[in-house]
Design an enzyme around this catalytic site. Structure first.
Site, PDB file in Angstrom:
ATOM      1  CG  HIS A   1      -0.414   0.148   2.399  1.00 20.43           C
ATOM      2  ND1 HIS A   1      -0.260   1.438   2.855  1.00 20.43           N
ATOM      3  CD2 HIS A   1      -0.120  -0.463   3.509  1.00 20.43           C
ATOM      4  CE1 HIS A   1       0.018   1.804   4.069  1.00 20.43           C
ATOM      5  NE2 HIS A   1       0.215   0.378   4.796  1.00 20.43           N
TER       6      HIS A   1
ATOM      7  CG  ASP B   1       2.118   1.830   8.099  1.00 20.77           C
ATOM      8  OD1 ASP B   1       1.923   1.131   7.047  1.00 20.77           O
ATOM      9  OD2 ASP B   1       1.136   1.955   8.860  1.00 20.77           O
TER      10      ASP B   1
ATOM     11  CD  GLU C   1      -3.153  -0.846   4.877  1.00 18.53           C
ATOM     12  OE1 GLU C   1      -3.116  -1.858   5.744  1.00 18.53           O
ATOM     13  OE2 GLU C   1      -2.991   0.382   5.382  1.00 18.53           O
ATOM     14  CD  GLU C   2      -2.353   2.983   7.142  1.00 13.43           C
ATOM     15  OE1 GLU C   2      -3.066   2.679   8.173  1.00 13.43           O
ATOM     16  OE2 GLU C   2      -1.016   2.979   7.087  1.00 13.43           O
TER      17      GLU C   2
ATOM     18  CG  ASP D   1       1.553  -2.682   5.630  1.00 10.98           C
ATOM     19  OD1 ASP D   1       2.333  -1.832   5.600  1.00 10.98           O
ATOM     20  OD2 ASP D   1       0.411  -2.873   5.561  1.00 10.98           O
TER      21      ASP D   1
ATOM     22  CG  HIS E   1      -0.813   4.549  12.045  1.00 12.49           C
ATOM     23  ND1 HIS E   1      -1.962   3.910  12.225  1.00 12.49           N
ATOM     24  CD2 HIS E   1      -0.405   3.978  10.922  1.00 12.49           C
ATOM     25  CE1 HIS E   1      -2.127   3.150  11.165  1.00 12.49           C
ATOM     26  NE2 HIS E   1      -1.344   3.103  10.510  1.00 12.49           N
TER      27      HIS E   1
END
Length: 434
Positions: free
Chosen positions: A121, A133, A167-168, A196, A282
């Site tokens: 992603h 990420d 994707e998130e 990922d 994140h």
């Protein structure tokens, strides 16, 4: 990567063949590559990450779905693939009121009825640039695709690469791709490899355990460079491979950890600290400084190894019925034997002569262990008898000639530690009936 509640950590998984009296080590299922995969230059992968960071910095600090930074990321990757000779397609979808994009790149040639896919992603969360990420997976897949072009690779299977949007927000882009792929085209996809978060700053080395042939391909690679692995559980089913797995496509992949804390045993195994695998998960600090170069380098090379290996051969036969117990069972120090039970059902007749037994035991001194497989009728098959030297852990595949045993019933892996000052546990036992 989108996660919910973290799950139990799994044990080291690096299967090697072993020959004992009455037993023959099982070989990997994957077909051998016609040519060796090239080394993927770390500098090239890191340059892609630098470019993605620059894109985020120029577009509000992120590359999230619906933001200008994401579309700029798609355009960046597409331009490189177009120049390398790929046929690229940008797929549009709508999510949360905004337009999203998937990028698909096909390498010319290969059997169109056997398609090997690899993907990652490309979107970040809104709070940061998303360099680990998932710039890390996206950059490694991109550089592997470019390596295919540089090598002029002519694989047996058709190669396809994908970069997924949103994707998130719940695997939106990959779900859209799979749901809009006609069933006849789905049946042609022999495997999907997902990458990922493969450069976490406090890394572990985790391998998906979904498809046996793909899993073994990655395990073989890491075993070959002396790096122990564990089965991936933290994000199990929560990245884009789940979209493919849910429609019956074989999947596999790599991961280096997110918010879960690295255990003391994992620190001993891989180094690092007993803190989160990625403290910037994140967060705004997920930038180019949030990457472990060694992990990124090893995993990028593993991506290429899998592409070269799995695209070279014919379709792997189905692995048969698999039964597994992945519950941890503590092994008392110099104490009584303990068992991990695998209940086999739905297999007619006796066990095959090629019954495969995969043993995963984490232990500080494998030389003190006695390991037996106990059949439903009580017959005992010795797998390991205080041999193998001082190497930590017993992670092994065996083929057991148990053809006189009725297949259905409770099979038990029995383990006893016969010396003092050791610690360990049975992580899993898996029986495969061809």
């Amino acid at each position: 990567m989108k996660f919910s509640v973290p799950r139990r950590a799994a044990a080291l998984s690096a299967v090697a063949a072993l020959a004992l009296a009455g037993f023959t080590g099982a070989s990997a299922n994957a077909a051998p590559a016609a040519v060796a995969a090239p080394d993927i230059p770390l500098a090239n992968v890191k340059q892609h990450l630098t470019d993605l960071q620059s894109i985020a910095s120029a577009n509000g600090g992120n590359r999230a779905h619906g933001r200008t930074g994401y579309k700029a990321s798609i355009d960046f990757v597409k331009a490189k693939l177009d120049a390398a000779g790929y046929t690229t397609t940008v797929q549009q979808f709508t999510s949360s009121g905004a337009t999203g994009y998937n990028l698909i790149a096909d390498w010319p040639g290969g059997d169109p009825n056997q398609v090997l896919m690899a993907g990652a992603h490309l979107d970040s969360v809104t709070s940061g640039a998303g360099i680990n990420d998932n710039g890390s997976g996206s950059a490694a897949v991109l550089e592997t695709a470019l390596a295919v072009s540089r090598a002029g690779l002519q694989p047996t299977k058709h190669l396809r690469f994908g970069w997924w949007g949103a994707e998130e927000l719940g695997l939106v882009g990959s779900k859209y791709y799979v749901n809009n792929l006609p069933s006849a085209e789905r049946s042609k996809v022999s495997g999907y490899l997902n990458f990922d978060m493969i450069g976490s700053p406090n890394p572990g080395y985790f391998v998906y355990d979904d498809d046996p042939a793909i899993e073994q391909t990655f395990k073989d690679y890491f075993a070959g460079i002396g790096v122990p692995t564990e089965i991936e559980t933290e994000g199990d089913g929560r990245s884009d491979h789940a979209s493919f797995k849910n429609v019956g496509i074989p999947v596999g992949g790599l991961f280096t950890g997110a918010s879960r804390v690295k255990s003391s045993a994992q620190v001993q195994k891989w180094g690092g600290t007993a803190t989160a695998f990625d403290r910037c998960y994140h967060s705004s600090c997920d930038s180019t400084s949030n990457i472990n170069d060694t992990a990124l380098d090893r995993n990028s090379d593993a991506v290429a190894h899998a592409i070269w290996t799995l695209s070279a051969g014919t379709t792997t036969p189905p692995p048969g019925k698999v039964f597994e117990n992945a519950a941890d069972v503590s092994i008392p120090d110099n104490g009584a034997a303990v068992t991990s039970t695998v209940n086999v059902t739905g297999v007619t007749g006796n066990a095959p002569s090629a019954l495969k037994v995969d043993v995963n035991i984490v232990h500080t001194y494998r030389g003190d262990l006695v390991v037996d497989l106990v059949a439903p009728d009580g017959s005992v098959y010795n797998l390991h008898n205080r041999s193998g030297g001082s190497a930590d852990n017993l992670v092994q595949a065996y083929t057991v000639n148990a053809s006189s045993e009725v297949a259905n019933g409770a099979w038990k892996l029995r383990v006893q530690d016969r010396a003092a000052q050791d610690t360990g546990y049975i992580n899993s036992v898996k029986l495969t009936f061809p």
